[in-house]
Design an enzyme around this catalytic site. Sequence first.
Site, mmCIF file in Angstrom:
data_model
loop_
_atom_site.group_PDB
_atom_site.id
_atom_site.type_symbol
_atom_site.label_atom_id
_atom_site.label_comp_id
_atom_site.label_asym_id
_atom_site.label_seq_id
_atom_site.Cartn_x
_atom_site.Cartn_y
_atom_site.Cartn_z
ATOM 1 N N HIS A 147 -13.488 -2.358 -7.307
ATOM 2 C CA HIS A 147 -14.700 -1.579 -7.595
ATOM 3 C C HIS A 147 -14.458 -0.072 -7.579
ATOM 4 O O HIS A 147 -15.306 0.698 -8.032
ATOM 5 C CB HIS A 147 -15.852 -1.974 -6.655
ATOM 6 C CG HIS A 147 -15.712 -1.513 -5.244
ATOM 7 N ND1 HIS A 147 -16.778 -1.478 -4.374
ATOM 8 C CD2 HIS A 147 -14.650 -1.071 -4.524
ATOM 9 C CE1 HIS A 147 -16.390 -1.044 -3.189
ATOM 10 N NE2 HIS A 147 -15.103 -0.790 -3.259
ATOM 11 N N GLY A 156 4.265 1.232 -1.940
ATOM 12 C CA GLY A 156 4.179 1.417 -3.372
ATOM 13 C C GLY A 156 2.779 1.793 -3.806
ATOM 14 O O GLY A 156 1.819 1.694 -3.042
ATOM 15 N N PHE A 190 -0.140 0.911 -6.559
ATOM 16 C CA PHE A 190 -0.415 -0.218 -7.434
ATOM 17 C C PHE A 190 -0.629 0.176 -8.895
ATOM 18 O O PHE A 190 -0.694 -0.691 -9.762
ATOM 19 C CB PHE A 190 -1.529 -1.128 -6.923
ATOM 20 C CG PHE A 190 -2.835 -0.496 -6.525
ATOM 21 C CD1 PHE A 190 -3.415 -0.851 -5.313
ATOM 22 C CD2 PHE A 190 -3.513 0.394 -7.339
ATOM 23 C CE1 PHE A 190 -4.645 -0.324 -4.929
ATOM 24 C CE2 PHE A 190 -4.728 0.917 -6.966
ATOM 25 C CZ PHE A 190 -5.298 0.565 -5.754
ATOM 26 N N ASP A 215 0.859 -1.185 0.000
ATOM 27 C CA ASP A 215 0.000 0.000 0.000
ATOM 28 C C ASP A 215 0.892 1.231 0.000
ATOM 29 O O ASP A 215 2.120 1.127 0.045
ATOM 30 C CB ASP A 215 -0.922 0.003 1.228
ATOM 31 C CG ASP A 215 -2.270 0.678 0.963
ATOM 32 O OD1 ASP A 215 -2.275 1.739 0.302
ATOM 33 O OD2 ASP A 215 -3.301 0.176 1.438
#
Length: 336
Positions: A245, A225, A227, A199
């Site tokens: 989502h 990091g 994503f 994260d």
Amino acid sequence: MGEPRMDHIMQVGLGFWASKTLLSAVEMELFTELAKHPEDLQTLAGRLGLHPRSARDFLDALVALGFLERTDGTYSNTPSTDFFLDKRKPSYIGGMLEMANLRLYPFWNNLATALRTGELQNEAKGGGTSFFAALYADPERLKGFLKAMTGISNGANRVIARKFPWKNYRTAADIGTAQGDLIVQVALANSHISGIGFDLSEVAPIFEDYVAANGLSPQVEFRPGSFFEDSFPKADVVMMGHILHDWNLQEKKLLVGKAFEAVPDGGALIVYESIIDDDRSKNAFGLLMSLNMLIETPGGFDYTSMDCMSWMKEAGFRETRAEHLLGPDSMVIGIK
């Protein structure tokens, strides 16, 4: 065909009455107060600062809604509100309801606008600072939000930790790990698994404190990091819980593709959230969550298991399947 009835129409149409009653009780910390001990009307009204005109109706409405019990004029929590809505318990999920009360409730007043324009209706509307940008800039607020996410995800996380065939794997990475409960539950239930939480760097101290509190510091580590900007950590199993989502279709496919690159042959991707049923007619929570993504994000939406499996197959996963977890949550699994 039965006779026309209006009760369901009125129940849903005026559902905000019940919603705001519960949210106000959470805001006033009613359930935390009653977790100490049951109290009578006068004492409880005094503790909460309720006006005599409102107190009895408010508390008895919560009884009728199934959130309080009343015996001989004394009010107490139900088992569910005692477990989930007492702020002092680690199982507290009220943080998400607090956010719903303060943020989502007024934003949803603009749902018709969102339906007609396709544009988000939260703080970022008109170029304002996004909710997540403000959240990650405030360590205490971020900690509270991530704890709330743990509260609402913990049950499904525990099911994943038990249900998935972890004996076939050695390493796992949780992408967008938040406080880290998913990888923590997997590691607690499967001592042979070495885990990674991935994260943004701002999450690190919150994640590391939670991992340490569960006695898993040697077994579970944090990797900072983004994503979208960075490659996923390599692992036998990559997990994304309540992540996909938030993003549009192109971004969803990009993340699934990154997961494919991160796992070896035989490795797995687990995607889970409130997956909409394939007929799109039963999981009302998942469909309403998708409308919430309309309110909250530029392009996010929820999806069916068939949708997710098609993205996995497009990325190269050779086998896919879907399994129900808990409540509205299901997981979709892809095997490389």
